[in-house]
Design an enzyme around this catalytic site. Sequence first.
Site, PDB file in Angstrom:
ATOM      1  N   HIS A   1       0.760  -1.201   0.069  1.00  0.00           N
ATOM      2  CA  HIS A   1      -0.050  -0.119  -0.084  1.00  0.00           C
ATOM      3  C   HIS A   1       0.870   1.329  -0.157  1.00  0.00           C
ATOM      4  CE1 HIS A   1      -4.102  -1.437   0.064  1.00  0.00           C
ATOM      5  NE2 HIS A   1      -3.789  -2.390   0.731  1.00  0.00           N
TER       6      HIS A   1
ATOM      7  N   ASP B   1      -7.073   4.377   9.920  1.00  0.00           N
ATOM      8  CA  ASP B   1      -8.157   4.075   9.356  1.00  0.00           C
ATOM      9  C   ASP B   1      -8.474   2.892   8.521  1.00  0.00           C
ATOM     10  OD1 ASP B   1      -9.362   6.332  10.545  1.00  0.00           O
ATOM     11  OD2 ASP B   1      -8.547   7.709   8.948  1.00  0.00           O
TER      12      ASP B   1
ATOM     13  N   GLU C   1     -12.043  12.996  14.224  1.00  0.00           N
ATOM     14  CA  GLU C   1     -11.437  13.136  12.804  1.00  0.00           C
ATOM     15  C   GLU C   1     -12.263  14.089  12.177  1.00  0.00           C
ATOM     16  OE1 GLU C   1     -10.458  10.106   9.993  1.00  0.00           O
ATOM     17  OE2 GLU C   1      -9.152   8.744  11.209  1.00  0.00           O
TER      18      GLU C   1
END
Length: 545
Positions: free
Chosen positions: A88, A166, A279
Amino acid sequence: MMLAYMDRATAAAEPEDAGELSPATMAAAAASAGDAAGRRVAAMDFGGLVRAVPAAVVRPASADDVASAIRAAALTPHLTVAARGNGHSVAGQAMAEGGLVLDMRSLAAAPSSSRRGVAQMQLVQCPEGGGGGCCFFADVPGGALWEEVLHWGVDNHGLAPASWTDYLRLTVGGTLSNGGVSGQSFRYGPQVSNVAELEVVTGDGEYRVCSRSSHPDLFFAVLGGLGQFGVITRARIPLHKAPKAVRWTRVVYASFADYTADAEWLVTRDPDAAFDYVEGFAFVNSDDPVNGWPSVPIPGGARFDASLLPAGAGPVLYCLEVALYQYDAHHRPDDDDDEDQGVASVSRRMMARLKYVRGLEFAADVGYVDFLSRVNRVEEEARRNGSWDAPHPWLNLFVSARDVADFDRAVIKGMLADGIDGPMLVYPMLKSKWDPNTSVALPEGEIFYLVALLRFCRPGGPAVDELVAQNGAILSACRANGYDYKAYFPSYRGGEAEWSRHFGAARWRRFVDRKARYDPLAILAPGQKIFPRAPAGRPSPCSLV
């Protein structure tokens, strides 16, 4: 058959070093040279912007196998080694052109371990000094996904780490090599502040266990070290009692000043009176299903009533997202009883003074694991519409609270006013929750914001080159305007001046010194384009590419 990663003449000239190599790893790496599919996968990452084909993919079953691969690379001029977690990275950081790529996921899958291997997760209990209680840790492979840690801890022990990302389908070693942030960071610190011990294989092929009290310089160097100093093969993560449920709430702001004032007030409250998660994100003031109003409501099916927005609301709005944990059955969400001490009532009282647009509140009571896994639904949708496999020219920045309003005017309301076909996260963190001994570079000042521009390229949208150029323009604007900012997941191609500016002169000297100490041949993490590989047998001068 000649091994893919080992020159035969070098091997003959260095029999002692060659004798230390794991036969299983050597055979696996040799076979992987012909594994065209594996090499194709390792040649790309989630960003889809860089291609670098390795000579071989090594699938280590233990820390010894990792050390063997690094020692083998040291025998061959110009050979490098990159640790790849779940792929990623977005700018080729986990690639090794013509080198070895370590598939770290194989560590998490290993059924057994060698002398110093890391196979399955283990619960470690440590007595607290002077007290009758105890604390718990999870010993986890560096290639384990945080999602796997979550399910293992909650399902088997009712325990979980306090700090998350997240998206949980990232590896433990990968996020600890960068920072690891989420809405819990303001309260519990980033993931690099939530690790007690590491097992690391350094660039000289040595295996070391390090912590704040044992080899602390290596411990802090590796945390946020961009993979430059060692490969994390195991991490010891503190565990805490896992919540049962979460009160998850979103509210909407038309004013960025009100949004940031409320967000900063929330993250600086006493922990006993604070949310567990804060957030937020910017979104477009339109009915665009990806960039606009429909991206806000929870649960699914709730309606965004745009008529409640104040007159004169601009092209960009803001959503503040908070969560409060529920730990036991005596504190259940109860919307019907304002006197109840359940998390729903407590959450409402904590939010009463906030200046959001009344009527644009969205709330849901969800399980703890469901809440932490919420981005999985985004992934599922992205896979269905094809955007998951498209390029992702993401840009992640830490921007000082001093400059975030100017950044909002120049960038979010300026360059990005039409949206980015993905989330635009904007939320505050506290510098005091980060240990300055780690390698992570942060802005000055106690409060800074994560600004994450997470583009999902859609068919018919802007060309990838255009989006990459826009990211460059955003960085140029930050420099030109004198913003106090740092790139998160940095990727520079401009040489030493850029890296020195990123770290600051003193921290850059420390970074270079640590590189010379722990990876003198500059074998590790070549995809970062920081240090050139030195010839075998000669230390790297640690000059820049």
